[in-house]
Structure formats: structure tokens, C-alpha cells
Design an enzyme around this catalytic site. Sequence first.
Site, PDB file in Angstrom:
ATOM      1  N   LYS A   1      72.683  -7.499 -47.538  1.00 31.12           N
ATOM      2  CA  LYS A   1      73.066  -6.775 -46.323  1.00 31.12           C
ATOM      3  C   LYS A   1      73.621  -7.743 -45.282  1.00 31.12           C
ATOM      4  O   LYS A   1      74.519  -7.405 -44.520  1.00 31.12           O
ATOM      5  CB  LYS A   1      71.847  -6.029 -45.765  1.00 31.12           C
ATOM      6  CG  LYS A   1      72.135  -5.183 -44.535  1.00 31.12           C
ATOM      7  CD  LYS A   1      71.027  -4.181 -44.290  1.00 31.12           C
ATOM      8  CE  LYS A   1      69.755  -4.860 -43.849  1.00 31.12           C
ATOM      9  NZ  LYS A   1      69.809  -5.335 -42.447  1.00 31.12           N
TER      10      LYS A   1
ATOM     11  N   HIS B   1      58.888   1.370 -52.376  1.00 31.85           N
ATOM     12  CA  HIS B   1      60.005   1.384 -51.443  1.00 31.85           C
ATOM     13  C   HIS B   1      60.587   2.780 -51.397  1.00 31.85           C
ATOM     14  O   HIS B   1      60.523   3.521 -52.377  1.00 31.85           O
ATOM     15  CB  HIS B   1      61.090   0.383 -51.860  1.00 31.85           C
ATOM     16  CG  HIS B   1      60.790  -1.014 -51.403  1.00 31.85           C
ATOM     17  ND1 HIS B   1      60.739  -1.349 -50.078  1.00 31.85           N
ATOM     18  CD2 HIS B   1      60.519  -2.145 -52.085  1.00 31.85           C
ATOM     19  CE1 HIS B   1      60.449  -2.646 -49.968  1.00 31.85           C
ATOM     20  NE2 HIS B   1      60.311  -3.147 -51.172  1.00 31.85           N
TER      21      HIS B   1
END
Length: 867
Positions: free
Chosen positions: A529, A100
Site C-alpha cells: 500500500k 482479518h
Amino acid sequence: AVRFRREAEGRAALEVQLNALDPDETLHVVRAFSFFSHLLNIAEDEQQHRRRRAHAQAGSPRRPGSFSRALDRAREAGAGLERLLEWFGRARVSPVLTAHPTEVQRQSILDCEREIARLIAQPQSAERDDAIHGEVLRLWLTAMLRGTRLAVADEVANGIAYFRLTFLSELPRLYAEFEQALRERFAPEVPPGAAPRLPPFLTVGTWIGGDRDGNPNVTAEVLRSALAQQARLVLTHYLEEANLLGKELGISERIRPAPAAIAALAARGDDSPYRRHEPYRRAMTGIYARLAATAEALSGHAASPPPTTKGEPYERAEDLLAELDVVAASLEGQGAGRLASGRLASLRRKLALFGFHLAPLDLRQSSDVHEAAVAELLSKARVLEDYRSLKEEERISLLVGELSGPRPLRSPHLDYSELLEKELAILAAAAEGRRRYGERAVQHYVISHCDSVSDLLEVGVLLREAGLLRPGAAAPLALDIIPLFESIGDLERCGTVMASALDLPLYRGWVSGRGNEQEVMLGYSDSNKDGGYLTSNWSLYNAAEALRDVCRPRGVRLRLFHGRGGTIGRGGGPSFEAVLAQPAGTVEGALRLTEQGEVIASKYADPESGRRNLETLAAASLEASLARRPAHPHRSRDMEIMESLSRRALEAYRALVKAPGFVEYFRHSTPIAEIAELNIGSRPASRKAGARIEDLRAIPWVFSWSQCRLMLPGWYGFGSAVEGWLGEEEKRGGKLEALRQMHRAWPFWQAVLSNMDMVLAKTDLAIASRYAELVPDAKLREDIFGRISAEWHRTRRWLAAITGREELLADNPTLARSIRNRFPYLDPLNHVQVELLRRYRASAEERHLRAIHLTINGVAAGLRNSG
């Protein structure tokens, strides 16, 4: 910098000095402060190792997170040797390495730092100190940033490096320690000199090279290359070990006759007269020859030294393991069992753990891509023109009908879109990899953004096209199909989706063929999120319970795959506490979790740290599965309280992120745009083009808030939730006591508050306010930052009220001391970053961007779990 932390007037003096630096001086200062954080990390890690070794030598009580302590807890709960061995037989514990875009360290920097760590661990001497100075100089003269963006092949190589550095050596050592701990505790039940040989319940996986979700750079060729690189590394290692074993086992049968089994193996070896009476060495010569042929066939690697005789390649890793078992059994039978330990035992363990594939490589793709691919297949095959227009029930009916027979949908006479060709090519490469390196090479298929039963069946259609699903077979499905539930809504519905799937005879047959086990992945990043810290944690907890309650009565064993990141906002925090905080009955020895970004280097670049972190996962899984849990005295009440708190926290969080101008505030007050230009990963920062928060990947979202020292995803909404639930001042006494009781009795609530305590301690509103000054709209700046600041103080206040601790990290003095030591050296980096952001956004000068990227590296190193 230190005065800035300690004295009010220090800030102005620091700003004057830093603002006066010319661009070249700025780069030097940024690099110096950044490398200070790198070196401090090394020193702290080594200090932790020294303390741990000192505790062990002093015979101190076993510490939480150690395997021995977990074993003792399980025994106290009544688990005997038979039950423990049964648990190890069915347990599946695995960290999974993922690539990532938060790993900001170059491999050359990591190599240098590993050498410094190795030197620091040695006894003090003038020669050692000289060598350390030399390595620090090398570090200083090494470029901190990459000149180009990483390709997936680079990420694959970086991930594989951790096997060479840590996993290949430390996993066998760890198993030996586990078996020794069992032998010590169950001596009367274990024959003298023997130890229960544990199956490979603890392994390491990866999805680097197989994760296509939002990464168009992952192709069939990349997958083939990743599998080949993995095989090359492990086969090369086996060749080195087999060569050394041959040199070690120069045992003469003239001293003691050798068993017949080893004589048969020796007959395959070289016929040198010098080896005539050394059957073990000749046996290893034959094994080495076959291993060399295997390495050549599977990875194109030529053995060095070359074999002295010809050998046929091994078809499977199990065949090589069987021959090494013969060597070990023969040594035992000859009275030389001690020689079967050490290198031979370690190599046998490695074969069982790593095979010819090194690590299982997961595949992952988004459900919308599967939908598009299946829609095209159905349309081109004239089955249905517009699959996407169907309702869910109609989709299920159609897909079940298609999947009940063996007929493929793809025709060699038709042309297909690039999307479909690419997806089918990757699955063909996976099938080829399984045939070539063994079935363990590719075992899992993860579906991102899964929200329906048809999402599961669509993957079945694609797998059938590659021969990975064979209708009518006893075990039709070759891979585990793993739904990933990510958003708050998807987590709330995941139990219903999985119940419907498992009640579908076709899908239930697939699961039965996979050993009646269903793996489900839970997404920490996107749920955070989507819903903020508290709601994400609560939704994940509820989802785990719902999935347990769906699987258990249907006779299906649930294995949860936790998509945890490094920072608290993405499910980070101490792994041991996180596992113990899971709902009862959701671990049961089945646990996978992701290790992402810079956390991989932090945990596994150093062998001793790596072994400790692997031990912690095994210990936590054992303790969560078999140790007694304290009763939850007010479970119904606490669940209701959490539901109310979660609802209020969600309202507060979404009121902020959906407020007019919030996206503008975020993009101006954080380095998100500059992070997107940093060469730290192969995938884009956003899944789709555009400025919406919804499209932004969760990793850069969290990373950006870390850089500006707000850590907002790790705490926002908690203060408003608690304050709203408590209500009017005069009614708060009893309610507040209920929250305190929850903190004393409920591991889940303890972990939530402990992790938030850590994040609040790393937050710095004074520094964050400097980033807010980058927002050109003064009214917007004051409004959004004012709301964030007020919420931080609310959260801080109510955390202290619940825990009874006024000081942050009062129960973690080691981390508190670390923060005091390192943060004065982060402040200049943040100050310079703000000034550089201001200059770069005004001028777009490349040198400013490079300096910004250096500050991002330094801040990430100082915070350690930044993304």
C-alpha cells in the site's frame, strides 16, 4: 452472461435483463451466481485431488512442491541422512492463522460446503447424488451473510475449527509420510521396521485472540478464553483417542508375558477382575483417568465417558507423552510393535505437536501503544516526566539502565490509564497461560510499525512488569521479541536497526538466552500500500538480504516471518515458488508465514487440501535450504536494474495515489464504504478515524480493488518502470534482452512476473470502467481511470515482451481454464453490484446494502484470493 464474454452485443442484452429485476429477484440472482462460484471451487478442488491421486497411482515423477521431490533434490546436492536429520532438528516451519476482515463466509456455509466436498469425493451412486442435491438445497436455504459483526470470540472459534477439521488428523499423517520417504531413501542406514522419528519441525500457529494491533476488542479476557478454548479442543480429542486406545489394546499377558514397565503403569488402572490379565488396557485406564483430571483442571471439561478410577492431573504434556512412550516401548518389547503404530503413534505425535495448548498464540501490538505505555510508567514512577521528548540515543540509554535491574516500575498504590492497564493485563494473562498450558502456549511478541531499537526495548519493559523478562537470569526473556517492518522506509532501515540492537549487550543477551535466534517479520500488505507492487517486492527482498548479512556474522540464526495475505498485492501467490524465490541463505529451515482471511478456508477447510498445502511449505523450506541453487550469472547487473525499476515504479505508483482527487475516486469507484459495514471481522477497516489512504488497513484496500476487478495493488507501476528504464526506442534491444535473461535465471524475478501475470488475467478493464462511472466528477473519473487503463496496457505489453508469451497464463493452462469457466458467472455479480451501489448511495435503503454485501461475497468466492 456467457454471451457477454463472447459477443459484443451480449453486454447490452445482459444489462437490460439485469436492470429490469425487482429487488427480490435481484437477491435471488445474486445468491444463485454467488453459490455457483462456491460450488465451482469445490468441484475444481476435487478435480485437483483426483489428478494428484491419479499421478501417484501411475507412478508419475514427483511433482514440484512434494516432499519426496524436495528430498531427492537435497540428496542430489549431497545431503545424507545425518545432515537431513540435523536440518529437521533445527528447522522451524509454521503457517500462522490470522483473523482479518476478508473472510466473508459464515461457518454454517463452510460446514455445508465441506459436506458437499466429502460427498463429491465418494464413488458415484444414486444415493450419493441424492445426498449432494440435499446439501445444495441446504446451502441455498442457508443465509449467506451474518446478521451481526463477528466478535473476537467468534474468530477464535472459527480458527480453532480448522484444527478439528484438518490439522489434528493431517499433521500426524504427514509426519508418517515424511518418515516413510526417509526410510525408503536411506534403507541401509535405517534398521528394518524402524524409521527416523522427526522432531516437531512443522507446526501451525495462530494470533487470533492475541493480535491487538488496531483491534480494541482484544482484551486479557479474550486471550484467556482463546487459550482455554484451544486447550479444551485438544484435551477433548486426546480423551477420545485414549478411550479408543484402551478398547484396542485388550492384549492378554496369559498369551505372552508383559514387560515390567507396562505392569507398573497397569497397577494404577482399575482393579476390575475382567481386566486382571490385560495390562495395556489397565494402563490406558489409568492414563485416561489422569487425562480426564487434566481436562477438568485446565479447561473445565468433564470427560465422557467418566473415568473408572481416580487420577492426578498431568503437570505437563511431556508427562503424558512419556507414559504413552512406555506403552509403545512395551508393545515393541513384547513383539507387538505393529500395534504401536496407528492410533498410538498418531496420539504420541499429536502430544509432541499440540501439547496441552493446541497452537502457539502470538501477541501483537503497535509500537506507538508501547511507547505510550512506557512513557506513562516512567512518568508515574518519577523516573522521567516526558519520555517521548527524548532522542533515540537518549531513549536507548534510559531503557538499558532500567532493564539492567529487576526493579518494576508499576506501583499498586497508583492509578493508571485504561491503555496501560489493558496492556499489562494482557501480558499478565499471557504469563498465566504459559504457566497453565505450557511455555509453548505463548512464545512470540510481534511489534507492528517497528522502526527503532527503542521499540524493542520498550516491549522488554512491559514484559518485565509481567514477569516475562527476568534480568540476571541465564535466559532472561520468556518470549521472542519480533519486530515487524512494514513501510518501504522501515524495510530499507531494518538491517541498520537490527545491527544496532544485536550490538547492544543487553539485547544480545536476550537473544542468546533464546537460543541465538532472532525472528523478524516482514510486512507485505502495508509495504504494498505504501510503495506499490514492484517496489514492495524489491524492498522485501533487500530487507531479507540485509537481515541475513546482519545476523550471520554475529552468530545469530535469522528466522523470517512473512506477513503474506491471499492476494498478490499482499504477498499472495503459490507458496512453493514464493519460498524458493527468497534470497539465498534467508530460509535455512526457519520460516513462518501468515495465512489470512478466506485463504484459510481455501487451503485448510478440506483435509486433503490442507495436507497438501502443509507438505508444500515443508518441501519448499527443505529445498530452499539444502538443494543446489542455479548460479545467478549477472547478479550485480540485475540488482542494479531492479533498483532502477523499483525507483521508477515507486514514482509512478505514488504519482497516482497522491494525485489530487485520487482518494475521492477510490471511495466512489470501489465498495470500500460498504465493505466497512460488512460483518466480516472484529476489527475496524481503518486504524484511525479519517479518510486518508495511509490510515486505511491494507486488507480492505486490496479487497476493494479486487471487487471492482482492477487488482491495482498487484501490478500498477510496472509498465511505467520498464518503459522508463528501457528509454528511447532505438536503444531498447540490449536492455530488453537483459530483462529476459533475468526472467530465465532469477527465481525472484520469475515469481514477480508470474504473480503479476495471474493478477492481470483476473483484471477486467471493461467491468472496472462501470465502477468508474460511479465517480460523480466526470473530469476526475476520466483522468484517474485513463491513467489506470494506460498503465494496465503498458504493463501487459512489457510483461509479454519480457516473458515472450503473448497470452496471459500461457504457462498455467489449469488456471487459465478456471478463469474462462468462472468469469462469465462473475460478470452479472459485478454488474448488479455497480447498480446496487448507485441505488444505495442515492437512497441509503437497507435492502440495497444487504444485496451489495451478497455480491461482495459472490465476487470474493469467484476470485478466490481476493483480499
